[in-house]
Motif scaffolding. Structure first.
Motif, PDB file in Angstrom:
ATOM      1  N   MET A  77      17.082  10.387  78.955  1.00 36.14           N
ATOM      2  CA  MET A  77      16.575   9.211  79.660  1.00 36.14           C
ATOM      3  C   MET A  77      17.205   9.053  81.040  1.00 36.14           C
ATOM      4  SD  MET A  77      14.265   8.093  77.653  1.00 36.14           S
ATOM      5  CE  MET A  77      14.022   9.801  77.199  1.00 36.14           C
ATOM      6  N   ALA A 117       5.835  14.873  74.171  1.00 40.20           N
ATOM      7  CA  ALA A 117       6.705  14.650  75.332  1.00 40.20           C
ATOM      8  C   ALA A 117       6.887  15.939  76.132  1.00 40.20           C
ATOM      9  CB  ALA A 117       8.049  14.116  74.879  1.00 40.20           C
ATOM     10  N   TYR A 158      15.717  19.269  76.789  1.00 40.58           N
ATOM     11  CA  TYR A 158      14.671  18.309  77.186  1.00 40.58           C
ATOM     12  C   TYR A 158      15.111  17.606  78.487  1.00 40.58           C
ATOM     13  CZ  TYR A 158      11.469  14.269  76.420  1.00 40.58           C
ATOM     14  OH  TYR A 158      10.514  13.290  76.531  1.00 40.58           O
ATOM     15  N   GLU A 176      10.226   1.059  81.103  1.00 40.19           N
ATOM     16  CA  GLU A 176       9.766   1.790  79.923  1.00 40.19           C
ATOM     17  C   GLU A 176      10.309   1.015  78.728  1.00 40.19           C
ATOM     18  OE1 GLU A 176       9.858   3.736  76.894  1.00 40.19           O
ATOM     19  OE2 GLU A 176      10.919   5.440  77.796  1.00 40.19           O
ATOM     20  N   ASN A 220      19.321   5.879  72.913  1.00 40.61           N
ATOM     21  CA  ASN A 220      18.694   6.764  71.922  1.00 40.61           C
ATOM     22  C   ASN A 220      18.529   8.204  72.392  1.00 40.61           C
ATOM     23  OD1 ASN A 220      16.663   6.002  73.689  1.00 40.61           O
ATOM     24  ND2 ASN A 220      15.090   5.826  72.117  1.00 40.61           N
ATOM     25  N   THR A 279      13.094   6.108  68.305  1.00 38.81           N
ATOM     26  CA  THR A 279      12.461   6.396  69.597  1.00 38.81           C
ATOM     27  C   THR A 279      11.397   5.328  69.850  1.00 38.81           C
ATOM     28  OG1 THR A 279      10.546   7.718  68.930  1.00 38.81           O
ATOM     29  CG2 THR A 279      12.621   8.883  69.077  1.00 38.81           C
TER      30      THR A 279
HETATM   31  C1  SIN Z   1      12.045   6.911  74.207  1.00 36.70           C
HETATM   32  O1  SIN Z   1      12.245   6.732  73.035  1.00 36.70           O
HETATM   33  O2  SIN Z   1      12.123   5.985  75.018  1.00 36.70           O
HETATM   34  C2  SIN Z   1      11.710   8.262  74.802  1.00 36.70           C
HETATM   35  C3  SIN Z   1      11.250   9.238  73.859  1.00 36.70           C
HETATM   36  C4  SIN Z   1      10.719  10.501  74.484  1.00 36.70           C
HETATM   37  O3  SIN Z   1      11.046  10.881  75.607  1.00 36.70           O
HETATM   38  O4  SIN Z   1       9.912  11.133  73.830  1.00 36.70           O
END
Ligand code: SIN
Length: 496
Positions: A168, A457, A117, A264, A163, A297
């Protein structure tokens, strides 16, 4: 207690414990360290640098010095370097997954998925780097040429959460580099090792010294590090994923230097099951969305609304599926839910369950206690019916494997309750009525609406929220714009 983290032989260098500044791995100015722990048993994995404001400043010095050359490098050259980084992340998927699951607790199979991802964002933005188009505007007056160009904003500070320690940071760094920005970053104190490993791979991929810098910091010293970046006018953008109070603090504190911001922040996602939904699909979607990363999440369904006509059937199917969830350390091959990140997270989850039961909720599945026999930070998934808006879990993000089910009677009623939250990151709903699909998608106040889908996502789509869930988008072509500003060039007195 200490624990060992075993990687592919000869790749122990992926476990880095020092800052990376200006192309060098270095100790912090104060010589302090803090321990990174395995949430499965609280054992120490490795101590890392506990940085100070001086380290944060040194990182900006390096990023600032590297900026002109990186900005002016041909887009194709930047793209190629980012692509090499992508290839290296994919090549080291297994080692990165082991690091993620050890420091964050995610089961290994899920951690492998997170690496891909993360890599998908890196690949996407390597491709976008060569498409940062501007515009030519037809001049409304004679003798002028009016053009619009996109330029990188400058030094970007990325502050990332625990997380998804790989994904991220990747979806912040990759667009910044693609746009021509240089970066300083600070990963969450719980999970710095994944970011350090990613930076090691970026170094190997040949990213020029200073383009990418990282400092690690404990909970105590993070304010000094981020505070340094907030006040430094050379930092032109802050990109942050984390809590809403911290996001608001960053917005306030960066006002003096008017930085561009992407925030975010928290969510309180509704998951609505209408009476015309395919119940099996809705249960499957909820299982995917809710139990990804054990419910940790920002887009995890926090409130599940089920129409009265299908409520009991839905709950029965859900309870059956939830009973099959295996909780255990990330290393256990059959584990679907690992430990929560720390004791604070466990306390909040148990507090939400107790509060819901005190206020009349019924525990269909789960427990009011942690699973201490597995380790300090394990909890059972929980299913609570009879949820009401008075309960804490209706207002606060639980960030754990708890499913509160609310019963509703009409579309208008559920839209009103779903929107009755300051947050607006993601919403989910299941319906087979095409008119309702468009109506409800328009009515829900969130940056993302998932319709008959539990896993939306994608690197190709814009991720981000509205209201207290923040602003700015990550991923997709919109994600590149966040790291660029728009310059209008007006040339006059054109001779024909
Ligand atoms: C998040 O929990 O901030 C991101 C989750 C994701 O990318 O689906």
């Amino acid at each position: 207690m200490t624990s060992t983290l075993t990687l592919t032989p000869a790749r122990d260098d992926l476990i880095q414990s020092r800052n990376f500044i200006g192309g060098h791995w270095c100790e912090g100015a104060d010589g302090r360290t803090f321990a990174v722990v395995d949430p499965a048993d609280d054992s120490v994995i490795v101590p890392v640098v506990d940085s100070s404001g001086a380290d944060a400043k040194a990182a900006v010095d390096a990023a600032s010095a590297a900026f002109p050359a990186w900005r002016d490098a041909p887009a194709r050259q930047r793209a190629q370097l980012i692509k090499r980084w992508h290839a290296s992340i994919v090549e080291h998927q297994e080692d990165l997954a082991r690091i993620i699951s050890r420091e964050q607790g995610k089961p290994l199979a899920e951690a492998r998925g997170e690496v891909l991802y993360a890599a998908s964002y890196v690949e996407w933005f390597a491709e976008e780097a060569v498409r940062a188009y501007g515009d030519v505007i037809p001049a409304p007056v004679d003798g002028r040429r009016m053009t619009v160009v996109k330029e990188p904003v400058g030094v970007v500070a990325a502050v990332t959460p625990w997380n998804f320690p790989a994904a991220m940071i990747a979806r912040k760094i990759a667009p910044a580099l693609a746009a021509g920005c240089t970066v300083v970053c600070k990963p969450a104190e719980d999970t710095p090792l994944t970011s350090l490993a990613l930076l090691r791979l970026a170094q190997e991929a040949g990213l020029p010294a200073g383009t990418l810098n990282i400092v690690t910091a404990s909970r105590e010293t993070t304010p000094a590090v981020v505070g340094q970046w907030l006040k430094d006018p050379r930092v032109r953008k802050i990109t942050f994923t984390g809590s809403t109070p911290v996001g608001k603090h960053l917005a306030r504190e960066s006002a003096d230097t008017l930085k561009k911001l992407s925030l975010e922040l928290g969510g309180n996602a509704p998951f609505i099951v209408f009476e015309d939904a395919d119940l099996d699909a809705a249960v499957a979607g909820l299982m995917t969305a809710k139990f990804r990363n054990g419910g940790q999440t920002c887009v995890s369904p926090n409130r599940v609304f089920v129409h009265g006509a299908v409520h009991d059937a839905f709950v029965a199917k859900l309870a059956e599926r939830m009973a099959k969830l295996t909780v255990g350390p990330a290393t256990r091959p059959d584990a679907l839910i690992g430990p929560m990140i720390n004791a604070r997270a466990v306390d909040k989850i148990l507090r939400h369950i107790e509060d819901a039961l005190d206020k009349g909720g019924r525990l269909v599945f789960g427990s009011t206690r942690g699973l201490g026999q597995l380790g300090p930070n394990f909890v059972s998934p929980a299913l609570i019916t009879g949820a009401t808006t008075e309960m804490a879990l209706a207002h606060e993000e639980t960030f754990g494997p708890v499913v509160p089910v609310f019963r509703f009677g009409s579309e208008a009623e559920v839209i009103e309750i779903a929107n009755a939250t300051p947050y607006g990151l993601a919403s989910y709903f299941y319906s087979n009525d095409i008119d309702r699909v468009w109506r409800v998608a328009a009515a829900l106040e969130s940056g993302i609406v998932a319709v008959n889908e539990g896993a939306f996502a994608s690197e190709a789509a814009p991720f981000g929220g509205v209201k207290d869930s923040g602003y700015g988008r990550e991923g997709s072509r919109y994600g590149l714009d966040e790291y660029m500003h728009t310059k209008y060039v007006c040339q006059g007195n054109l001779k024909r």
